[in-house]
Scaffold this motif. Structure first.
Motif, PDB file in Angstrom:
ATOM      1  N   UNK A 297     -32.288 -30.504 -14.949  1.00 57.52           N
ATOM      2  CA  UNK A 297     -31.045 -30.034 -14.339  1.00 57.52           C
ATOM      3  C   UNK A 297     -30.647 -31.060 -13.278  1.00 57.52           C
ATOM      4  N   UNK A 298     -29.434 -31.577 -13.375  1.00 55.86           N
ATOM      5  CA  UNK A 298     -28.959 -32.532 -12.370  1.00 55.86           C
ATOM      6  C   UNK A 298     -28.352 -31.778 -11.198  1.00 55.86           C
ATOM      7  N   UNK A 299     -28.494 -32.341 -10.012  1.00 55.46           N
ATOM      8  CA  UNK A 299     -27.980 -31.679  -8.809  1.00 55.46           C
ATOM      9  C   UNK A 299     -26.490 -31.407  -8.919  1.00 55.46           C
ATOM     10  N   UNK A 300     -25.778 -32.281  -9.577  1.00 58.91           N
ATOM     11  CA  UNK A 300     -24.337 -32.147  -9.709  1.00 58.91           C
ATOM     12  C   UNK A 300     -23.921 -30.799 -10.253  1.00 58.91           C
ATOM     13  N   UNK A 301     -24.648 -30.309 -11.236  1.00 59.38           N
ATOM     14  CA  UNK A 301     -24.244 -29.045 -11.850  1.00 59.38           C
ATOM     15  C   UNK A 301     -24.613 -27.881 -10.929  1.00 59.38           C
ATOM     16  N   UNK A 302     -25.680 -28.054 -10.134  1.00 56.31           N
ATOM     17  CA  UNK A 302     -26.056 -26.982  -9.200  1.00 56.31           C
ATOM     18  C   UNK A 302     -24.997 -26.836  -8.105  1.00 56.31           C
ATOM     19  N   UNK A 303     -24.406 -27.972  -7.717  1.00 60.51           N
ATOM     20  CA  UNK A 303     -23.400 -27.935  -6.642  1.00 60.51           C
ATOM     21  C   UNK A 303     -22.135 -27.195  -7.056  1.00 60.51           C
ATOM     22  N   UNK A 304     -21.888 -27.073  -8.353  1.00 62.02           N
ATOM     23  CA  UNK A 304     -20.691 -26.358  -8.788  1.00 62.02           C
ATOM     24  C   UNK A 304     -20.901 -24.844  -8.736  1.00 62.02           C
ATOM     25  N   UNK A 305     -22.160 -24.399  -8.484  1.00 61.81           N
ATOM     26  CA  UNK A 305     -22.461 -22.968  -8.552  1.00 61.81           C
ATOM     27  C   UNK A 305     -22.487 -22.359  -7.171  1.00 61.81           C
ATOM     28  N   UNK A 306     -22.196 -21.060  -7.125  1.00 59.05           N
ATOM     29  CA  UNK A 306     -22.259 -20.400  -5.823  1.00 59.05           C
ATOM     30  C   UNK A 306     -23.023 -19.091  -5.856  1.00 59.05           C
ATOM     31  N   UNK A 307     -23.636 -18.733  -6.976  1.00 57.20           N
ATOM     32  CA  UNK A 307     -24.517 -17.563  -6.945  1.00 57.20           C
ATOM     33  C   UNK A 307     -25.614 -17.665  -8.003  1.00 57.20           C
ATOM     34  N   UNK A 308     -26.577 -16.759  -7.918  1.00 50.25           N
ATOM     35  CA  UNK A 308     -27.760 -16.831  -8.779  1.00 50.25           C
ATOM     36  C   UNK A 308     -27.442 -16.526 -10.234  1.00 50.25           C
ATOM     37  N   UNK A 309     -26.345 -15.749 -10.461  1.00 53.08           N
ATOM     38  CA  UNK A 309     -26.027 -15.371 -11.848  1.00 53.08           C
ATOM     39  C   UNK A 309     -25.699 -16.591 -12.697  1.00 53.08           C
ATOM     40  N   UNK A 310     -24.988 -17.536 -12.069  1.00 57.29           N
ATOM     41  CA  UNK A 310     -24.581 -18.719 -12.830  1.00 57.29           C
ATOM     42  C   UNK A 310     -25.791 -19.566 -13.177  1.00 57.29           C
ATOM     43  N   UNK A 311     -26.709 -19.650 -12.225  1.00 54.58           N
ATOM     44  CA  UNK A 311     -27.918 -20.421 -12.511  1.00 54.58           C
ATOM     45  C   UNK A 311     -28.713 -19.730 -13.613  1.00 54.58           C
ATOM     46  N   UNK A 312     -28.785 -18.400 -13.524  1.00 55.38           N
ATOM     47  CA  UNK A 312     -29.488 -17.648 -14.568  1.00 55.38           C
ATOM     48  C   UNK A 312     -28.836 -17.925 -15.918  1.00 55.38           C
ATOM     49  N   UNK A 313     -27.501 -17.986 -15.935  1.00 56.86           N
ATOM     50  CA  UNK A 313     -26.783 -18.245 -17.184  1.00 56.86           C
ATOM     51  C   UNK A 313     -27.121 -19.635 -17.714  1.00 56.86           C
ATOM     52  N   UNK A 314     -27.125 -20.620 -16.816  1.00 57.27           N
ATOM     53  CA  UNK A 314     -27.416 -21.987 -17.245  1.00 57.27           C
ATOM     54  C   UNK A 314     -28.827 -22.079 -17.834  1.00 57.27           C
TER      55      UNK A 314
END
Lengths: 317, 363
Positions: free
Chosen positions: B203-220
């Protein structure tokens, strides 16, 4: 003495050859490659049958069955060498791995003369003209000596000797070829070939490739014009009338035939190239096409021929 | 009827002018060899098959080595020969049939050939590739994945602290798998994530920076995990390998094949998944999220965040360029969610891990 000319003509028909190659390819794919031997035999049968000398066609007698047997033997030999080198790789010991690699490399190098010897014997024995068979009478040991000396000297002289090596090899092979009671020979000199290659390399670079057409012409003339055939003490020379313009036109056509048809034009391109070479060949001298006597023995082991094909060595006779 | 031809006796190259007649036993050949007249008879069963005889000129080869030959330049001879001995093997060469069909036969054959190639290329090979991929042992996949992993993170910085948190986050999802999943966070502003065969997820940091909650990370992670679990990389590799194999058979280039194997092993990244595989990963990820009672809105939210990124940067984020159209993905996720009504449960553990990851990013 009166000079009689005896011409070579090539009659290959693109559409027919296309059909043959397509059937070959289809059957090879469907049989997962097993048909390859039969495909090769059919290919040669067709091409030889469309080549004419002094008004009569050549015949290739090799069969798929012979070539398949040879193929199995050739595969076994090459596979054994690969297994040795692989076993070395997996043994974990660097010394054994190196040894395995060495055996593989030397094995392949030694296979070259064996393949040429066997391949030429088979190919010549299976070729006839007016019912008279060709033959190759070379000795494997002498061929070994030429190859080993040639390879070593080529390495030590950083490739310079390769022209002489090529020439020696050609002289030995061709002087052992017979057509019935007629004997072939090759009079080319290593120095001439070296000079042709030297000029070819440098002038092609300086002229941005334009000299390439002359280079190909020179190689063609060197190879054909130095070939002789001796009949009852009479020596006749082959002569090529190939011109750089022919090379240019043929090269141009072949390029477009292949590129613009996504490869479907390949059969036409192959025939075109063969026609370019063969249609320009003739034999000069008092050769009597009616007086060749059958002399050669039957020889049906195709292992050498299959090895040649596997090692991708072409015998351009 | 008598035909004129040339007879070669297999002993010399002199062709003797011959008179040829067909009778019920075979072919009667009469010739003069200089001194005396001769007459011989050929039986049809000893005449060799010839695949490539033309209709103008016929060459017959006869007997044992050294063979005898007959050369006749008369089309009528060909037809009479066929009429007299319809069952003889010498005019039954396999390839002769082909030429008797004329140009149309050749064209039909060429079409059949191209059709067969297309069928093989587009249907048979992918199916074979998929089948082989399904039987590949996990250790093999892991080796392949590790090799590409080393190549991909070469010269990149790995965020050890966040990688640790990400792995905890993934463990908290409690997805069952035969693979040991390992998530690695790479310090790079690329907006992308990769699933490698065998269980590594980059996972690149760039994609984490576009997120603002845990649900999106869970989705990824659900999406990437689905790629691993469904063996997408391996399937892809075998598909393209088998296609290259076909091409190399056609063009007779075995050394090229080796190069492709090596290239593919090292650069899985460049292969990219087909859109159908991406959709499969989306849907499987969504299913997993629902089973775990996570909010499926996370998936839609992830796509929206990426789409916004697309608008901001001007360039399409890498993650999107190889994926189905974002709007399509949003639509099918939405449809799927609407169809199956279910309740999601907030997960404080995931939230707190996400907060940790986020704050570490901002440092």
């Amino acid at each position: 003495m009166e000079i009689v000319s005896t011409k070579v003509n090539f009659y290959g028909d693109g559409a027919k050859y296309f059909g043959i190659l397509i059937v070959n390819l289809l059957l090879t794919i469907v049989t997962l490659g097993l048909y390859y031997a039969w495909a090769r035999a059919k290919n040669l049968q067709y091409l030889y049958g469309e080549t004419e000398f002094a008004g009569s066609r050549f015949t290739f007698h090799g069969t798929g069955r012979e070539m398949f047997k040879g193929f199995v033997k050739a595969i076994a030999i090459v596979l054994m060498l690969i297994l040795v080198s692989q076993a070395g790789q997996f043994s974990g010991s660097k010394v054994i791995a190196l040894l395995g690699g060495l055996i593989y490399t030397i094995g392949i190098l030694l296979l070259i003369p064996i393949a040429i010897h066997g391949g030429l014997r088979y190919r010549m024995s299976r070729t006839s003209w007016r019912g008279i068979h060709f033959g190759y009478r070379g000795d494997l040991k002498e061929l070994f000596d030429i190859c080993i000396k040639g390879i070593l000297l080529t390495i030590f002289t950083l490739g310079i000797y390769s022209s002489w090596f090529h020439c020696n090899l050609r002289r030995y092979l061709e002087s052992n070829i017979r057509l019935g009671n007629c004997k072939f020979s090759f009079e080319g000199k290593g120095g001439d070939l070296f000079w042709i290659n030297f000029k070819g390399l440098f002038l092609s670079i300086f002229t941005l490739g334009i000299y390439l057409f002359w280079y190909i012409r020179n190689l063609n003339h060197y190879s054909i014009n130095n070939s002789r055939i001796e009949q009852d003490g009479n020596i006749c020379s082959f002569k090529s009338s190939l011109a750089p313009g022919d090379v240019f036109v043929t090269g141009f056509i072949i390029y477009f035939l292949v590129v613009f048809t996504l490869g479907l034009g390949t059969p036409w391109a192959i025939l075109r190239q063969m026609r370019m070479v063969l249609d320009n060949v003739e034999l000069e001298g008092a050769f009597n096409p009616d007086a060749v006597i059958q002399t050669e023995e039957n020889y049906s082991d195709a292992t050498g021929d299959d090895l040649l094909s596997m090692l991708d060595i072409g015998l351009d006779f | 009827m008598t035909f004129d031809g040339k007879y070669f006796d297999g002993k010399s190259s002199a062709g003797y002018a011959a008179k040829i007649q067909l009778n019920s036993f075979g072919i009667q050949i009469s010739y003069t060899d200089g001194q005396s007249g001769n007459s011989i008879e050929w039986t049809p069963d000893k005449i060799h098959a010839n695949d490539f005889s033309s209709n103008q000129k016929i060459y017959l080869k006869y007997g044992e080595y050294p063979f005898q030959y007959l050369e006749v330049n008369d089309p009528r001879f060909v037809s009479e020969l066929k009429e007299s001995f319809p069952n003889a093997k010498f005019h039954k060469g396999a390839y002769n049939f082909l030429f008797s069909t004329g140009v149309m036969g050749l064209v039909a054959l060429a079409m059949a050939f191209i059709g067969l190639l297309a069928l093989t290329y587009f249907y048979i090979l992918p199916a074979v590739g998929e089948h082989v991929a399904a039987t590949v042992p996990i250790e093999w996949e892991k080796k392949l994945g590790d090799a590409s992993f080393d190549k991909m993170v070469e010269g990149e910085k790995i965020d050890e602290a966040n990688s640790k948190r990400m792995n905890e986050f993934f463990q908290q999802l409690h997805y069952k798998s035969d693979y040991k999943i390992e998530v690695v966070v790479v310090k790079d502003k690329i907006v992308n994530a990769f699933a490698l065969p065998g269980g590594k997820i980059i996972v690149y940091e760039g994609i984490l920076r576009t997120m603002n909650d845990s649900k999106k990370l869970a989705a990824l992670l659900s999406h990437e995990f689905s790629h691993v679990q469904l063996r997408h990389s391996t399937k892809n590799l075998f598909r393209s390998l088998s296609s290259y194999m076909l091409l190399s058979v056609i063009f007779g280039d075995a050394s090229g094949l080796t190069a492709v194997v090596i290239q593919n092993a090292n650069q899985l990244k460049q292969l990219g998944y087909s859109r159908s595989l991406e959709e499969e990963a989306d849907k499987n990820g969504l299913k997993l999220m629902k089973e775990r009672h996570l909010d499926p809105a996370g998936m839609e939210g992830l796509f929206r965040a990426l789409k916004k990124e697309e608008g901001n940067a001007g360039d399409v984020p890498e993650f999107l360029s190889t994926h189905p159209l974002t709007i399509d993905r949003i639509n099918y996720v939405r449809k799927d969610v609407a169809k199956h009504n279910y309740t999601s449960i907030e997960d404080a553990g995931l939230d707190s891990l996400w907060t940790g990851i986020k704050s570490n990013l901002d440092e």
